[in-house]
Design a protein around this motif. Structure first.
Motif, PDB file in Angstrom:
ATOM      1  N   VAL A   1       0.909  -1.131   0.029  1.00  0.00           N
ATOM      2  CA  VAL A   1       0.001  -0.098   0.055  1.00  0.00           C
ATOM      3  C   VAL A   1       0.879   1.330  -0.157  1.00  0.00           C
ATOM      4  O   VAL A   1       0.721   2.378  -0.657  1.00  0.00           O
ATOM      5  CB  VAL A   1      -0.906  -0.119   1.297  1.00  0.00           C
ATOM      6  CG1 VAL A   1      -1.588   1.425   1.421  1.00  0.00           C
ATOM      7  CG2 VAL A   1      -1.905  -1.095   0.962  1.00  0.00           C
TER       8      VAL A   1
ATOM      9  N   TYR B   1      -5.852   2.417  -2.696  1.00  0.00           N
ATOM     10  CA  TYR B   1      -5.638   1.167  -2.259  1.00  0.00           C
ATOM     11  C   TYR B   1      -7.431   0.943  -2.155  1.00  0.00           C
ATOM     12  O   TYR B   1      -7.969   1.331  -0.959  1.00  0.00           O
ATOM     13  CB  TYR B   1      -5.011   0.694  -1.007  1.00  0.00           C
ATOM     14  CG  TYR B   1      -5.163  -0.781  -0.727  1.00  0.00           C
ATOM     15  CD1 TYR B   1      -5.480  -1.735  -1.523  1.00  0.00           C
ATOM     16  CD2 TYR B   1      -5.467  -1.046   0.629  1.00  0.00           C
ATOM     17  CE1 TYR B   1      -5.742  -2.962  -1.236  1.00  0.00           C
ATOM     18  CE2 TYR B   1      -5.816  -2.335   1.149  1.00  0.00           C
ATOM     19  CZ  TYR B   1      -5.801  -3.383   0.092  1.00  0.00           C
ATOM     20  OH  TYR B   1      -6.016  -4.668   0.669  1.00  0.00           O
TER      21      TYR B   1
ATOM     22  N   PRO C   1      -7.246   1.140   3.954  1.00  0.00           N
ATOM     23  CA  PRO C   1      -7.484   1.138   2.772  1.00  0.00           C
ATOM     24  C   PRO C   1      -8.021   2.689   2.539  1.00  0.00           C
ATOM     25  O   PRO C   1      -8.459   3.261   3.600  1.00  0.00           O
ATOM     26  CB  PRO C   1      -8.597   0.220   2.455  1.00  0.00           C
ATOM     27  CG  PRO C   1      -8.558  -0.468   3.737  1.00  0.00           C
ATOM     28  CD  PRO C   1      -8.182   0.243   4.757  1.00  0.00           C
TER      29      PRO C   1
END
Length: 426
Positions: free
Chosen positions: A225, A235, A261
């Motif tokens: 990431v 992401y 994320p």
């Protein structure tokens, strides 16, 4: 095969469009269900160790009652104020990190991933997408373009680059899985740049399901990431298959890697079979898209679907679902490992919680996939009324993915049946 079933199949072939398939070689007509069980017209009980759409259980009374009450009252969409919708959004967002604080509600996992990538492109100004080599993220035209599992008949987009799944066996000596995955991301980004595509997003299924189920080791995703963010991309954690505690040790698969994320997509078990899916954003990612483009889904976020989804969260709170998944998943994995330990045809057993994969190979040394043996095992289990499926690029990984309603007694039944089949096939 009964004449009634033959007639249904004949009529089905006449009226349904192209591409429809049965989930079993020999179809079964189910007429009722409960927990992790399906019952056919003759009263035979099948153990469902494959379908996690009805995650908290087939025909769960609490969900059924909630839907019936709402249907008898009103069913409006998100253009009207709904306290139920706001209450649900607050409860769902409380299960993810605080930085993920905006929720949109489509209907399906495909729609959720479609919206996620659309927002990622808008936010980054890029077009490039990175996915794993055998990933499946949905069936809209956009999402199919980065779902290589669909095969040669569904071409990938020119802006898509594929990386290998996080299989530790692919890592060379002197290299860590983290380094291996980071290097792949760097190579994919370079190749996208070379062909004029700025990176928009990396999207991964948090269980790497279609790639063969890879849930361990954890931790390598942070480096991945970081590389994506350094290149200006986002992401997207696809939790359509792995979310809602299917992996046991967390509500969401991404949290096992201690990463944040930018976008999380949800579906399948979200409404226990009702059409509802979710896309959760960091607000800075979605704000401009919302102001400039906006998003509305006629059926997404309707009262009845939200009632079903709210009832699912109730069940998680009332039944200690995650603890049950951890316990029964551990029992199931230990049993499968014991039953296959001496087999020359089992490469390894992978997975977490109630999401397990048993890799069937022709030879343990070469790990050559054995899809025929894998299919024979699935058929033998089905003949004994236990339902599982398969996954992986070689179609050789037994996929054991029951609903989280799976009980200790269900785990015992599966293991007892598997033991009979293993004596002949493994």
């Amino acid at each position: 095969m009964p004449n009634r079933l033959q007639d249904i199949m004949r009529r089905r072939d006449i009226v349904l469009g192209p591409g429809y398939q049965f989930s079993e070689t020999i179809p079964v007509e189910f007429v009722s269900s409960f927990g992790a069980h399906l019952v056919d017209r003759d009263g035979n009980d099948y153990l469902d160790a494959y379908n996690n759409v009805q995650g908290v259980g087939h025909a769960h009374k609490h969900v059924v009652d909630a839907v019936c009450r709402q249907m008898a009252a009103i069913n409006t969409d998100t253009r009207y104020p709904q306290k139920l919708l706001v209450d649900y959004a607050e409860r769902l967002l409380a299960t993810v990190p605080p930085a993920l604080s905006k929720l949109s509600l489509p209907c399906t996992g495909s729609e959720a991933n479609d919206l996620a990538i659309r927002v990622a492109r808008f936010h980054t100004g890029g077009e490039g997408i990175i996915a794993t080599r055998w990933a499946f993220h949905g069936r809209t035209r956009e999402v199919a373009s980065f779902s290589p599992m669909l095969g040669a008949g569904s071409p990938l987009g020119p802006n898509v680059r594929l990386i290998a799944a996080p299989d530790p066996r692919l890592v060379g000596s002197g290299c860590s899985l983290e380094d291996y995955m980071r290097d792949q991301i760097r190579s994919a980004i370079r190749d996208l740049d070379r062909h004029g595509f700025r990176l928009a997003a990396l999207i991964t299924d948090s269980a790497f399901t279609s790639d063969g189920i890879f849930t361990h080791p954890v931790g390598f995703m942070k480096a991945v990431v970081d590389e994506v963010h350094a290149a200006g991309g986002l992401y997207v954690a696809d939790e359509v298959q792995s979310g809602f505690a299917q992996l046991g040790d967390s509500m969401w698969g991404f949290s096992r890697h201690d990463v944040l994320p930018d976008i999380v997509t949800m579906g399948k078990a979200m409404g226990n079979g009702f059409p509802i899916s979710g896309v959760v954003f960091r607000p800075e990612v979605s704000h401009e898209f919302g102001q400039t483009v906006g998003y509305f889904n006629t059926l997404g976020g309707r009262s009845i679907s939200v009632a079903a989804a709210s009832a699912v969260l109730d069940v998680f709170e009332q039944e200690n679902v995650r603890e049950r998944v951890v316990s029964n998943g551990a029992t199931l994995r230990a049993g499968l490992e014991a039953l296959t330990r001496e087999s020359p045809y089992v490469g390894e057993i992978r997975g977490s919680g109630l999401y397990l994969g048993v890799e069937i190979v022709k030879d343990k040394r070469t790990l050559e996939p054995d899809s025929a043996r894998c299919e024979a095992i699935i058929k033998d289990l089905r003949d004994r009324r236990v339902l599982i499926s398969r996954t992986g690029p070689g179609s050789n990984v037994l996929k054991v993915r029951p609903p989280v309603a799976f009980t200790a007694a269900d785990a015992s039944r599966l293991l007892e049946t598997f033991a009979v089949v293993a004596r002949h096939r493994l």
